[in-house]
Design an enzyme around this catalytic site. Sequence first.
Site, PDB file in Angstrom:
ATOM      1  N   HIS A 104      43.022  43.068  37.204  1.00  0.00           N
ATOM      2  CA  HIS A 104      42.787  41.698  37.684  1.00  0.00           C
ATOM      3  C   HIS A 104      42.543  40.761  36.501  1.00  0.00           C
ATOM      4  O   HIS A 104      41.704  41.041  35.633  1.00  0.00           O
ATOM      5  CB  HIS A 104      41.584  41.706  38.635  1.00  0.00           C
ATOM      6  N   ASN A 150      42.267  32.785  36.304  1.00  0.00           N
ATOM      7  CA  ASN A 150      41.977  33.749  37.375  1.00  0.00           C
ATOM      8  C   ASN A 150      42.496  33.183  38.704  1.00  0.00           C
ATOM      9  O   ASN A 150      41.973  32.192  39.204  1.00  0.00           O
ATOM     10  CB  ASN A 150      40.459  33.969  37.425  1.00  0.00           C
ATOM     11  N   CYS A 184      39.187  38.821  45.048  1.00  0.00           N
ATOM     12  CA  CYS A 184      40.198  39.211  44.049  1.00  0.00           C
ATOM     13  C   CYS A 184      40.824  40.573  44.337  1.00  0.00           C
ATOM     14  O   CYS A 184      41.831  40.941  43.745  1.00  0.00           O
ATOM     15  CB  CYS A 184      39.571  39.192  42.660  1.00  0.00           C
TER      16      CYS A 184
END
Length: 315
Positions: A242, A272, A108
Amino acid sequence: MKISGIGSSLPKKVVTNEMLSQILDTSDEWITERTGIKERRVLSSEYVLDLAVDAAQKALADANMDAKDLDYIICANVVNEYVTPALSCIILEKIGARCPCFDLNGACVGFIYACDIAEAYYKIGKVKNVLVVCAEAPAHMLDWHDRTCAVLFGAGAGAAVLTPGDNIIKTRFTGSPGWDRLYEMHDLQWCPYDEKGTTNLPLVMHGQDVFKFATSTCVSDLKALFEETGIKPDEIDTYFIHQANLRIIRYIQTMLRQPAEKFPTNIQKYGNTSSASLPILLDEMKREGKVHDGDMLAFSAFGAGLVSGAMLMKW
Ligand code: UT7
């Protein structure tokens, strides 16, 4: 460097929480309350590559740049349809670029890693124009029977064209033990790919451990950058965190004592999307006219590794 162009691309297929609750022992109420996610996009007729190329072309158009003028392409990607060549090589051919390229697996944190590498290459005089593409489909790694992971992720791509400038102020990265908190290798002897090339090793997440890591590291990364630069949390116009869990974002906001309006979110729509999460959000904010010249932006991400990264940037 500075970001001169930005673009994003998402699969057409929307999977809502209600749809998942038809096949999993879960509910819209649980997913919304624990994560903030209402729906996510999954690949159907597209490939990760298609999203990557679409986002890259939009970023180039936004920067008003011809692909032939690129000096480097860096693609952040965890998993796609190919083991080799790198996704960046295929993007290069599809967009008509002729420059070195490579993929990085920074989970990520991939977008911040890629911006940092571009900046470092620029500073030693190796590059002027760099295309960063973050293209991800974490669903490739999911066991769709596992409710603890299947509800969290979505596919997407975001891209940015970086050109000479002094807008990236400072970056910071950390690495910590705990790789098995996000992925568990069930048996290292076992071939991870079946004959179709799809992985047999689904992602296994120890959610609470990752939650604690995410909140603590994100706050400490940003505080360290503030201390090193003398910039104060109040001076940041927008925090790009994030998009892994709305509760994580709210916790970080509270710890930094900042108003919620400074922390835009789109996790509700996309879940996500790993490294693509930050450039997708930045692209949306820019298209909505919510980032302005001279704005101070803070980026922060965390993920498998366990790794984290943060970046301060003037827009
Ligand atoms: O980019 C990668 C980084 N990843 C992250 O940042 C994720 C970080 N972690 C999280 O976001 C959260 O820990 C989760 C959303 C993954 C889980 O939320 P939680 O509040 O930590 O829940 P939990 O793991 O403590 O589980 C609570 C209960 C459990 O049931 P019992 O043992 O209390 O009976 C789970 O089995 O919720 C159950 N559960 C679910 N129930 C309905 C877990 N997943 C689901 C589900 N639907 N999808």
